[in-house]
Design a protein around this motif. Structure first.
Motif, mmCIF file in Angstrom:
data_model
loop_
_atom_site.group_PDB
_atom_site.id
_atom_site.type_symbol
_atom_site.label_atom_id
_atom_site.label_comp_id
_atom_site.label_asym_id
_atom_site.label_seq_id
_atom_site.Cartn_x
_atom_site.Cartn_y
_atom_site.Cartn_z
ATOM 1 N N GLY A 105 0.774 -1.236 0.000
ATOM 2 C CA GLY A 105 0.000 0.000 0.000
ATOM 3 C C GLY A 105 0.805 1.286 0.000
ATOM 4 N N TRP A 106 2.133 1.183 -0.108
ATOM 5 C CA TRP A 106 2.959 2.395 -0.131
ATOM 6 C C TRP A 106 3.341 2.731 -1.578
ATOM 7 C CZ3 TRP A 106 4.733 5.316 4.098
ATOM 8 C CH2 TRP A 106 4.478 4.772 5.373
ATOM 9 N N SER A 107 3.171 3.981 -1.964
ATOM 10 C CA SER A 107 3.658 4.441 -3.266
ATOM 11 C C SER A 107 4.546 5.658 -3.053
ATOM 12 C CB SER A 107 2.482 4.809 -4.173
ATOM 13 O OG SER A 107 1.737 3.655 -4.474
ATOM 14 N N TYR A 108 5.367 5.933 -4.048
ATOM 15 C CA TYR A 108 6.290 7.071 -3.919
ATOM 16 C C TYR A 108 6.389 7.824 -5.232
ATOM 17 C CZ TYR A 108 10.530 9.774 -3.186
ATOM 18 O OH TYR A 108 11.417 10.807 -3.083
ATOM 19 N N LEU A 109 6.181 9.127 -5.168
ATOM 20 C CA LEU A 109 6.327 9.967 -6.369
ATOM 21 C C LEU A 109 7.254 11.131 -6.053
ATOM 22 C CD1 LEU A 109 2.574 10.194 -7.493
ATOM 23 C CD2 LEU A 109 4.375 8.820 -8.556
ATOM 24 N N SER A 110 8.069 11.502 -7.038
ATOM 25 C CA SER A 110 8.984 12.616 -6.833
ATOM 26 C C SER A 110 8.352 13.897 -7.370
ATOM 27 C CB SER A 110 10.291 12.341 -7.576
ATOM 28 O OG SER A 110 11.051 13.521 -7.618
ATOM 29 N N LYS A 111 8.603 14.994 -6.647
ATOM 30 C CA LYS A 111 8.094 16.283 -7.132
ATOM 31 C C LYS A 111 8.982 16.844 -8.232
ATOM 32 C CE LYS A 111 6.042 18.060 -2.860
ATOM 33 N NZ LYS A 111 6.239 19.057 -1.783
ATOM 34 N N THR A 112 10.174 16.290 -8.364
ATOM 35 C CA THR A 112 11.106 16.891 -9.314
ATOM 36 C C THR A 112 11.210 16.109 -10.623
ATOM 37 O OG1 THR A 112 12.978 15.724 -8.355
ATOM 38 C CG2 THR A 112 12.499 17.894 -7.470
ATOM 39 N N THR A 113 10.433 15.062 -10.779
ATOM 40 C CA THR A 113 10.405 14.397 -12.079
ATOM 41 C C THR A 113 9.141 14.874 -12.797
ATOM 42 O OG1 THR A 113 9.167 12.530 -11.216
ATOM 43 C CG2 THR A 113 11.557 12.326 -11.213
ATOM 44 N N THR A 126 -3.714 2.612 -6.889
ATOM 45 C CA THR A 126 -2.891 1.428 -6.586
ATOM 46 C C THR A 126 -2.704 1.271 -5.078
ATOM 47 O OG1 THR A 126 -1.705 1.777 -8.658
ATOM 48 C CG2 THR A 126 -0.670 0.310 -7.079
ATOM 49 N N SER A 127 -2.350 2.372 -4.409
ATOM 50 C CA SER A 127 -2.144 2.292 -2.958
ATOM 51 C C SER A 127 -3.440 1.964 -2.234
ATOM 52 C CB SER A 127 -1.584 3.612 -2.415
ATOM 53 O OG SER A 127 -0.186 3.621 -2.535
ATOM 54 N N ALA A 128 -4.567 2.503 -2.742
ATOM 55 C CA ALA A 128 -5.864 2.262 -2.090
ATOM 56 C C ALA A 128 -6.192 0.772 -2.061
ATOM 57 C CB ALA A 128 -6.960 3.037 -2.805
ATOM 58 N N ARG A 129 -5.736 0.039 -3.084
ATOM 59 C CA ARG A 129 -6.054 -1.387 -3.075
ATOM 60 C C ARG A 129 -4.870 -2.241 -2.584
ATOM 61 N NH1 ARG A 129 -5.691 -0.965 -9.081
ATOM 62 N NH2 ARG A 129 -3.726 -1.979 -9.569
ATOM 63 N N GLY A 130 -3.919 -1.563 -1.924
ATOM 64 C CA GLY A 130 -2.840 -2.298 -1.260
ATOM 65 C C GLY A 130 -1.613 -2.522 -2.121
ATOM 66 N N GLY A 131 -1.628 -1.957 -3.324
ATOM 67 C CA GLY A 131 -0.489 -2.115 -4.223
ATOM 68 C C GLY A 131 0.564 -1.042 -3.980
ATOM 69 N N SER A 132 1.539 -1.017 -4.871
ATOM 70 C CA SER A 132 2.636 -0.075 -4.693
ATOM 71 C C SER A 132 3.053 0.471 -6.060
ATOM 72 C CB SER A 132 3.791 -0.830 -4.037
ATOM 73 O OG SER A 132 4.950 -0.061 -4.084
ATOM 74 N N LEU A 133 3.224 1.761 -6.135
ATOM 75 C CA LEU A 133 3.683 2.361 -7.394
ATOM 76 C C LEU A 133 4.868 3.267 -7.068
ATOM 77 C CD1 LEU A 133 1.518 4.035 -10.137
ATOM 78 C CD2 LEU A 133 3.504 5.218 -9.232
ATOM 79 N N LEU A 134 5.965 3.032 -7.733
ATOM 80 C CA LEU A 134 7.131 3.882 -7.532
ATOM 81 C C LEU A 134 7.289 4.777 -8.744
ATOM 82 C CD1 LEU A 134 9.588 1.234 -6.062
ATOM 83 C CD2 LEU A 134 7.950 2.700 -4.880
ATOM 84 N N ASP A 135 7.756 5.996 -8.510
ATOM 85 C CA ASP A 135 7.862 6.994 -9.563
ATOM 86 C C ASP A 135 8.503 6.386 -10.830
ATOM 87 O OD1 ASP A 135 8.157 10.372 -9.581
ATOM 88 O OD2 ASP A 135 9.142 9.205 -11.153
ATOM 89 N N PRO A 136 7.749 6.341 -11.941
ATOM 90 C CA PRO A 136 8.263 5.657 -13.137
ATOM 91 C C PRO A 136 9.582 6.247 -13.643
ATOM 92 C CG PRO A 136 5.917 6.094 -13.351
ATOM 93 C CD PRO A 136 6.370 6.795 -12.119
ATOM 94 N N GLU A 137 9.743 7.582 -13.518
ATOM 95 C CA GLU A 137 10.985 8.161 -14.034
ATOM 96 C C GLU A 137 12.182 7.727 -13.180
ATOM 97 O OE1 GLU A 137 10.561 12.261 -15.299
ATOM 98 O OE2 GLU A 137 12.717 12.567 -14.975
ATOM 99 N N LEU A 138 11.971 7.709 -11.860
ATOM 100 C CA LEU A 138 13.065 7.269 -10.973
ATOM 101 C C LEU A 138 13.380 5.795 -11.205
ATOM 102 C CD1 LEU A 138 12.235 8.922 -7.511
ATOM 103 C CD2 LEU A 138 13.738 9.760 -9.313
#
Lengths: 223, 402
Positions: A105-113, A126-138
């Motif tokens: 349920g943790w996702s991370y997005l960067s403000k600088t990408t 994704t996080s709401a349903r327990g998944g995880s999304l990491l900033d695609p550019e990073l």
């Protein structure tokens, strides 16, 4: 696409302009409700305790604390709560500090990408349903470190792992890679086996695999 | 200098009195015993042995006792009139008064017990005057000793106060430096990177529009080049600069800061990093001192990595940070090993000297030595601050991979 319930979001951001822009974006999107906005950890803590919420969209750097610590604290009482972290700093590996049991349920997005509106909404869902999304550019910038288990993956396995880390479903990965969903299953099973992941839950394996990429991925350029 | 608290002023006065009594007592006793001995053994007209003399003069014990009694009376008078705490004018008057009374009192007792039987006026005057002289001289010397001691004490206090002021100023300076560094890093990360992202986005839009309107290909290439350059500045230069000013993640914990460092090492270098949880506990805290200690350790790791890559041509790096030592002597031990070319290069040494200086400020050390991996090993250590030692002891210092 399956019928999706409305995702209830509490936004925590100390910069007023950014808060108002994000708030407007969520408020005007079908399938999302902005429950409340907060500008500090204390305010967010109080709001989350008394308002129904699916996901917290939080800045990591808050005037009276940090979003990561606050997220862990909130999840101690609401384990199903999704957390999307936003940060202007390079702190994606904060997620590596999470215990196995609290990684979903943790996702991370960067403000600088160049994070797009669509990516932000996808992260919330994704996080709401327990998944995880990491900033695609990073994620796209992370290269497997020599000597690490990531380096033993084939280019196709690595591509599939990157897409998993970006929060894509198997169907979406199949479309992106131009292969059948069955091949995606096989590819990901090979990735999980290589990374030593044997959890019963596919969701847990996906999150753990994404964190492998964060831990053993390098952004450095040759010196 | 700031006024002293009452308890310290009291202690000082007691100390002054003690010095006055010891000095005056020693001088007066020397004179008292000396004058008795002198009177008996030196100024006797006939040559007799000391035993015979002592035998012949039954008054010797009485003389000595009277001398000691006089000394005790003078010292008691000094205590009663608080001689050590008086100003110079009254002090001289009191000394003279005490001396005259001592001289007269002593002579009266001598007459009463028969040390002198009907002495001449001249003898009495000499007896009294010599005592007055000796008491005045002894008390003046004792007071001079008190005054010297007082001056030394003031100098010591001024020096200690100066040291404390300097140390406070340094601590304030360190806090301010941290604040400014953090602000600059925030500015670089937030404002500058944000503006660069916007500029890049605008430029991308211009390029897209140019392509749609079929601008000159060379112009579009140049614009594309500028966009790439902006991307590099944002992603590489600004991050490097920010890291230089204030290491990423150092506000959170050391493990995080080390991981951020490791991620920037080129992917073709094999790196393993191990930061024991006890280290984070030992360096925990949000004050300038705690952050400063974490920064010092991060800089040491950074120096080890730079050495390995720039001077050692390494292909593998191993970073280990643990807490070692027993209760009361816990130290954070850091090693950065590489499989590079070894220790021959001098630039390595100067970099390490810089790191050693930084660590010395926190009671630590740093040196280079050959590594079991074949290249160089940067070894550094840092004492665990007193306030953190208990936490480290309780939770042990077993390492775990970061």
């Amino acid at each position: 696409m399956e019928a999706e319930h409305v995702v209830r979001v509490i936004l925590v951001e100390d910069q007023a302009l950014f808060r108002s822009l994000l708030g407007e974006l969520i408020r005007h999107e079908d399938g999302f409700t902005l429950v409340a906005s907060a500008e500090s950890a204390a305010e967010a803590r109080a709001l989350a305790a008394r308002r129904p919420v699916d996901v917290m969209l939080m800045d990591v750097e808050l005037p009276d604390g940090n979003g990561f610590a606050l997220g862990r604290e909130l999840r101690a009482t609401q384990p199903g709560l999704g957390i999307v972290l936003l940060s202007g700093h390079d702190v994606m590996d904060l997620l590596l500090g999470l215990a196995d049991s609290e990684r979903a349920g943790w996702s991370y997005l960067s403000k600088t990408t160049s994070t797009s509106r669509a990516t932000l909404l996808r992260a919330l869902r994704t996080s709401a349903r327990g998944g995880s999304l990491l900033d695609p550019e990073l994620v796209g910038r992370l290269e497997p470190r020599r000597g690490s288990v990531l380096a033993s993956l084939t280019p196709r396995q690595l591509s599939a792992l990157r897409l998993v880390a970006e929060g894509l479903s198997n169907a979406a990965i199949a479309r992106t890679m131009g292969i059948s969903p069955h091949s995606v299953d096989n590819l990901l099973n090979a990735v999980y086996a290589a990374l030593g992941l044997r959890d019963e839950s596919d969701l847990n394996n996906r999150v753990a695999a994404a964190l492998h990429l964060v831990r053993d991925g390098a952004t450095g350029r040759p010196a | 200098m700031s006024p002293l608290p009452p308890s310290i002023a009291d202690r000082d006065r007691r100390d002054d009195l003690r010095v006055l009594l010891i000095t005056a007592g020693a001088l007066l006793l020397t004179f008292a015993v000396g004058s008795t001995v002198q009177a008996m053994f030196v100024f006797r007209p006939t040559r007799l042995s000391p035993d015979e003399l002592a035998h012949q003069d039954p008054m010797v014990t009485a003389r000595l006792l009277i001398g000691v009694l006089t000394v005790a009376s003078v010292l008691a008078a000094c205590v009663m009139v608080r001689l050590h705490a008086r100003r110079i004018g009254p002090v001289l008057a009191w000394i003279l008064g005490i001396a005259v009374l001592a001289g007269l009192g002593r002579h009266l007792v001598q007459l009463a017990v028969g040390v002198y039987v009907s002495p001449s006026v001249e003898t009495s005057v000499i007896e009294v005057a010599s005592v007055v002289f000796v008491v005045v001289v002894s008390l003046l010397l004792a007071l001079a000793q008190v005054s010297t001691r007082r001056r030394l004490r003031a100098q010591e206090r001024a020096a200690a106060e100066q040291r404390s002021r300097a140390s406070n100023a340094l601590a304030e300076l360190a806090t301010e430096e941290m604040r400014v560094r953090r602000e600059i890093a925030e500015g670089l990360h937030g404002t500058l990177q944000g503006r660069l992202v916007l500029t890049e986005t605008s430029l991308t839009a211009v390029i897209r529009e140019g392509r749609a309107r079929r601008w000159d290909a060379a112009t579009l290439d140049r614009l594309e080049g500028i966009r790439r350059e902006l991307g590099t500045i944002r992603e590489h230069d600004v991050r490097e600069l920010s890291q230089l000013v204030y290491p990423v993640g150092v506000d959170i914990d050391l493990g995080h800061a080390v991981r951020a460092l490791v991620r920037r090492i080129p992917a073709d270098i094999a790196v393993s990093a191990e930061v024991a949880p006890a280290v984070d506990r030992a360096l925990d805290g949000s004050g300038a001192a705690a952050v400063g200690r974490r920064i010092a350790v991060v800089r040491a790791v950074e120096e080890g990595i730079t050495n390995a890559l720039r001077h050692g041509a390494a292909t593998a790096i191993r970073i280990v940070i643990r807490v070692e030592g027993g209760a009361g002597s816990h130290r954070i031990r850091l090693t950065v090993d590489d499989d590079g070319t070894g220790l021959a290069d001098t630039p390595r040494r100067s970099g390490v000297a810089r790191i050693a200086e930084r660590l010395e400020l926190h009671g630590g050390t740093a040196q280079l030595e050959p590594s079991p991996m074949g290249g160089a090993r940067l070894r550094a250590d840092l004492p665990v601050a007193a306030g953190h030692a208990a936490g480290v002891s309780r939770s042990g210092s077993d390492p775990s991979t970061a």
